[in-house]
Design a protein around this motif. Sequence first.
Motif, PDB file in Angstrom:
ATOM      1  N   GLY A  22       4.369   9.417  -9.692  1.00 50.87           N
ATOM      2  CA  GLY A  22       3.726   9.848 -11.176  1.00 50.87           C
ATOM      3  C   GLY A  22       2.922  11.224 -11.343  1.00 50.87           C
ATOM      4  N   SER A  23       2.358  11.415 -10.107  1.00 49.57           N
ATOM      5  CA  SER A  23       1.689  12.871 -10.273  1.00 49.57           C
ATOM      6  C   SER A  23       2.534  13.841 -10.148  1.00 49.57           C
ATOM      7  CB  SER A  23       0.603  12.904  -8.704  1.00 49.57           C
ATOM      8  OG  SER A  23       0.025  14.128  -8.854  1.00 49.57           O
ATOM      9  N   ALA A  24       3.740  13.700  -9.485  1.00 52.22           N
ATOM     10  CA  ALA A  24       4.755  15.050  -9.525  1.00 52.22           C
ATOM     11  C   ALA A  24       5.435  15.096 -10.824  1.00 52.22           C
ATOM     12  CB  ALA A  24       5.685  14.564  -8.293  1.00 52.22           C
ATOM     13  N   ILE A  25       5.479  14.020 -11.470  1.00 47.15           N
ATOM     14  CA  ILE A  25       6.453  14.190 -12.861  1.00 47.15           C
ATOM     15  C   ILE A  25       5.590  14.321 -14.045  1.00 47.15           C
ATOM     16  CG2 ILE A  25       8.458  13.100 -11.933  1.00 47.15           C
ATOM     17  CD1 ILE A  25       7.966  10.398 -13.345  1.00 47.15           C
ATOM     18  N   GLY A  26       4.158  13.840 -13.846  1.00 49.80           N
ATOM     19  CA  GLY A  26       3.337  14.187 -14.878  1.00 49.80           C
ATOM     20  C   GLY A  26       3.027  12.666 -15.636  1.00 49.80           C
ATOM     21  N   ASP A  27       3.564  11.688 -15.328  1.00 48.44           N
ATOM     22  CA  ASP A  27       3.400  10.306 -15.821  1.00 48.44           C
ATOM     23  C   ASP A  27       2.251   9.653 -15.182  1.00 48.44           C
ATOM     24  OD1 ASP A  27       3.716   7.796 -16.568  1.00 48.44           O
ATOM     25  OD2 ASP A  27       5.885   7.533 -15.992  1.00 48.44           O
ATOM     26  N   ARG A  28       1.202   9.725 -16.160  1.00 50.67           N
ATOM     27  CA  ARG A  28      -0.322   9.186 -15.770  1.00 50.67           C
ATOM     28  C   ARG A  28      -0.244   7.674 -15.621  1.00 50.67           C
ATOM     29  NH1 ARG A  28      -4.725  11.908 -19.080  1.00 50.67           N
ATOM     30  NH2 ARG A  28      -5.622  12.571 -16.951  1.00 50.67           N
ATOM     31  N   ASN A  29       0.727   7.153 -16.519  1.00 50.41           N
ATOM     32  CA  ASN A  29       0.591   5.515 -16.539  1.00 50.41           C
ATOM     33  C   ASN A  29       1.304   5.353 -14.966  1.00 50.41           C
ATOM     34  OD1 ASN A  29       0.763   2.787 -17.053  1.00 50.41           O
ATOM     35  ND2 ASN A  29       2.703   2.782 -18.343  1.00 50.41           N
ATOM     36  N   MET A  30       2.369   5.814 -14.614  1.00 52.03           N
ATOM     37  CA  MET A  30       3.042   5.428 -13.325  1.00 52.03           C
ATOM     38  C   MET A  30       2.027   5.790 -12.122  1.00 52.03           C
ATOM     39  SD  MET A  30       6.349   7.002 -11.376  1.00 52.03           S
ATOM     40  CE  MET A  30       7.647   6.060 -12.340  1.00 52.03           C
ATOM     41  N   GLN A  31       1.333   6.830 -12.415  1.00 48.46           N
ATOM     42  CA  GLN A  31       0.297   7.303 -11.319  1.00 48.46           C
ATOM     43  C   GLN A  31      -0.937   6.167 -11.228  1.00 48.46           C
ATOM     44  OE1 GLN A  31      -1.462  11.068 -12.134  1.00 48.46           O
ATOM     45  NE2 GLN A  31      -2.322  11.361 -10.244  1.00 48.46           N
ATOM     46  N   ALA A  32      -1.488   5.749 -12.253  1.00 55.08           N
ATOM     47  CA  ALA A  32      -2.554   4.701 -12.444  1.00 55.08           C
ATOM     48  C   ALA A  32      -1.986   3.400 -11.824  1.00 55.08           C
ATOM     49  CB  ALA A  32      -2.911   4.553 -13.863  1.00 55.08           C
ATOM     50  N   ARG A  33      -0.570   3.086 -12.010  1.00 55.13           N
ATOM     51  CA  ARG A  33      -0.043   1.870 -11.734  1.00 55.13           C
ATOM     52  C   ARG A  33       0.090   1.680  -9.904  1.00 55.13           C
ATOM     53  NH1 ARG A  33       5.352   0.640 -14.279  1.00 55.13           N
ATOM     54  NH2 ARG A  33       5.403   2.762 -14.335  1.00 55.13           N
ATOM     55  N   GLY A  34       0.295   2.992  -9.502  1.00 52.07           N
ATOM     56  CA  GLY A  34       0.627   3.042  -8.328  1.00 52.07           C
ATOM     57  C   GLY A  34      -0.917   3.067  -7.467  1.00 52.07           C
ATOM     58  N   ARG A  35      -1.809   3.530  -7.866  1.00 52.16           N
ATOM     59  CA  ARG A  35      -3.144   3.599  -7.529  1.00 52.16           C
ATOM     60  C   ARG A  35      -3.521   1.986  -7.501  1.00 52.16           C
ATOM     61  NH1 ARG A  35      -4.403   8.240 -10.514  1.00 52.16           N
ATOM     62  NH2 ARG A  35      -5.677   6.848 -11.897  1.00 52.16           N
ATOM     63  N   GLY A  36      -3.381   1.331  -8.609  1.00 60.16           N
ATOM     64  CA  GLY A  36      -3.660  -0.069  -8.771  1.00 60.16           C
ATOM     65  C   GLY A  36      -2.944  -0.913  -7.572  1.00 60.16           C
ATOM     66  N   ASP A  37      -1.843  -0.764  -7.373  1.00 60.74           N
ATOM     67  CA  ASP A  37      -1.009  -1.435  -6.125  1.00 60.74           C
ATOM     68  C   ASP A  37      -1.683  -1.159  -4.972  1.00 60.74           C
ATOM     69  OD1 ASP A  37       0.736  -2.432  -8.040  1.00 60.74           O
ATOM     70  OD2 ASP A  37       2.284  -0.906  -7.619  1.00 60.74           O
ATOM     71  N   GLU A  38      -2.048   0.155  -4.561  1.00 60.28           N
ATOM     72  CA  GLU A  38      -2.799   0.341  -3.337  1.00 60.28           C
ATOM     73  C   GLU A  38      -4.046  -0.165  -3.161  1.00 60.28           C
ATOM     74  OE1 GLU A  38      -3.452   4.604  -0.960  1.00 60.28           O
ATOM     75  OE2 GLU A  38      -2.593   4.738  -3.178  1.00 60.28           O
ATOM     76  N   ARG A  39      -4.927  -0.045  -4.053  1.00 57.65           N
ATOM     77  CA  ARG A  39      -6.065  -0.725  -4.189  1.00 57.65           C
ATOM     78  C   ARG A  39      -5.855  -2.258  -4.007  1.00 57.65           C
ATOM     79  NH1 ARG A  39      -8.011   2.842  -8.711  1.00 57.65           N
ATOM     80  NH2 ARG A  39      -8.862   4.733  -7.682  1.00 57.65           N
ATOM     81  N   GLN A  70       0.814  -1.276   0.046  1.00 59.68           N
ATOM     82  CA  GLN A  70       0.041  -0.095   0.008  1.00 59.68           C
ATOM     83  C   GLN A  70       0.895   1.244   0.115  1.00 59.68           C
ATOM     84  OE1 GLN A  70      -2.636   0.178   3.201  1.00 59.68           O
ATOM     85  NE2 GLN A  70      -3.609   2.069   2.630  1.00 59.68           N
ATOM     86  N   LEU A  71       1.909   1.382   0.653  1.00 61.80           N
ATOM     87  CA  LEU A  71       2.794   2.176   0.862  1.00 61.80           C
ATOM     88  C   LEU A  71       3.413   2.732  -0.323  1.00 61.80           C
ATOM     89  CD1 LEU A  71       4.241   4.682   2.473  1.00 61.80           C
ATOM     90  CD2 LEU A  71       5.729   3.102   3.073  1.00 61.80           C
ATOM     91  N   GLN A  72       3.933   1.460  -1.035  1.00 60.91           N
ATOM     92  CA  GLN A  72       4.741   1.600  -2.465  1.00 60.91           C
ATOM     93  C   GLN A  72       3.887   2.184  -3.396  1.00 60.91           C
ATOM     94  OE1 GLN A  72       5.831  -2.315  -2.731  1.00 60.91           O
ATOM     95  NE2 GLN A  72       8.029  -1.999  -2.079  1.00 60.91           N
ATOM     96  N   GLY A  73       2.704   1.815  -3.429  1.00 59.78           N
ATOM     97  CA  GLY A  73       1.555   2.261  -4.426  1.00 59.78           C
ATOM     98  C   GLY A  73       1.315   3.573  -4.359  1.00 59.78           C
ATOM     99  N   ARG A  74       1.085   3.996  -2.845  1.00 62.59           N
ATOM    100  CA  ARG A  74       1.073   5.521  -2.806  1.00 62.59           C
ATOM    101  C   ARG A  74       2.339   6.548  -3.130  1.00 62.59           C
ATOM    102  NH1 ARG A  74      -0.312   5.892   3.037  1.00 62.59           N
ATOM    103  NH2 ARG A  74      -2.247   4.875   2.326  1.00 62.59           N
ATOM    104  N   MET A  75       3.405   5.906  -2.670  1.00 63.03           N
ATOM    105  CA  MET A  75       4.642   6.460  -3.209  1.00 63.03           C
ATOM    106  C   MET A  75       4.716   6.615  -4.714  1.00 63.03           C
ATOM    107  SD  MET A  75       7.270   5.069  -0.153  1.00 63.03           S
ATOM    108  CE  MET A  75       8.538   5.090  -1.469  1.00 63.03           C
ATOM    109  N   ARG A  76       4.442   5.374  -5.394  1.00 63.86           N
ATOM    110  CA  ARG A  76       4.507   5.556  -6.873  1.00 63.86           C
ATOM    111  C   ARG A  76       3.502   6.354  -7.702  1.00 63.86           C
ATOM    112  NH1 ARG A  76       4.290  -0.205  -9.392  1.00 63.86           N
ATOM    113  NH2 ARG A  76       6.381  -0.194  -9.096  1.00 63.86           N
TER     114      ARG A  76
END
Length: 64
Positions: free
Chosen positions: A23-40, A13-19
């Motif tokens: 992704g949000s900070a660098i503008g990478d939508r794919n990384m942001q989506a993968r992070g939310r997926g890991d968290e869920r 969950q923590l790794q997903g939140r960090m990812r």
Amino acid sequence: MSAGDKAKNKLQQLQGRMRAATGSAIGDRNMQARGRGDERMAHLKDAGEKVKDAFRSRRRPRGY
């Protein structure tokens, strides 16, 4: 739920939140989506373990 499983779920969950934040900070939508997926996924695993624990305590021991 064993302490090891709980720790693994929290770590995922923590790794997903960090990812997602990275992704949000660098503008990478794919990384942001993968992070939310890991968290869920970690939340779902945690919920599944809680359901198993709830039913485990209701079972009768053998011999009754």
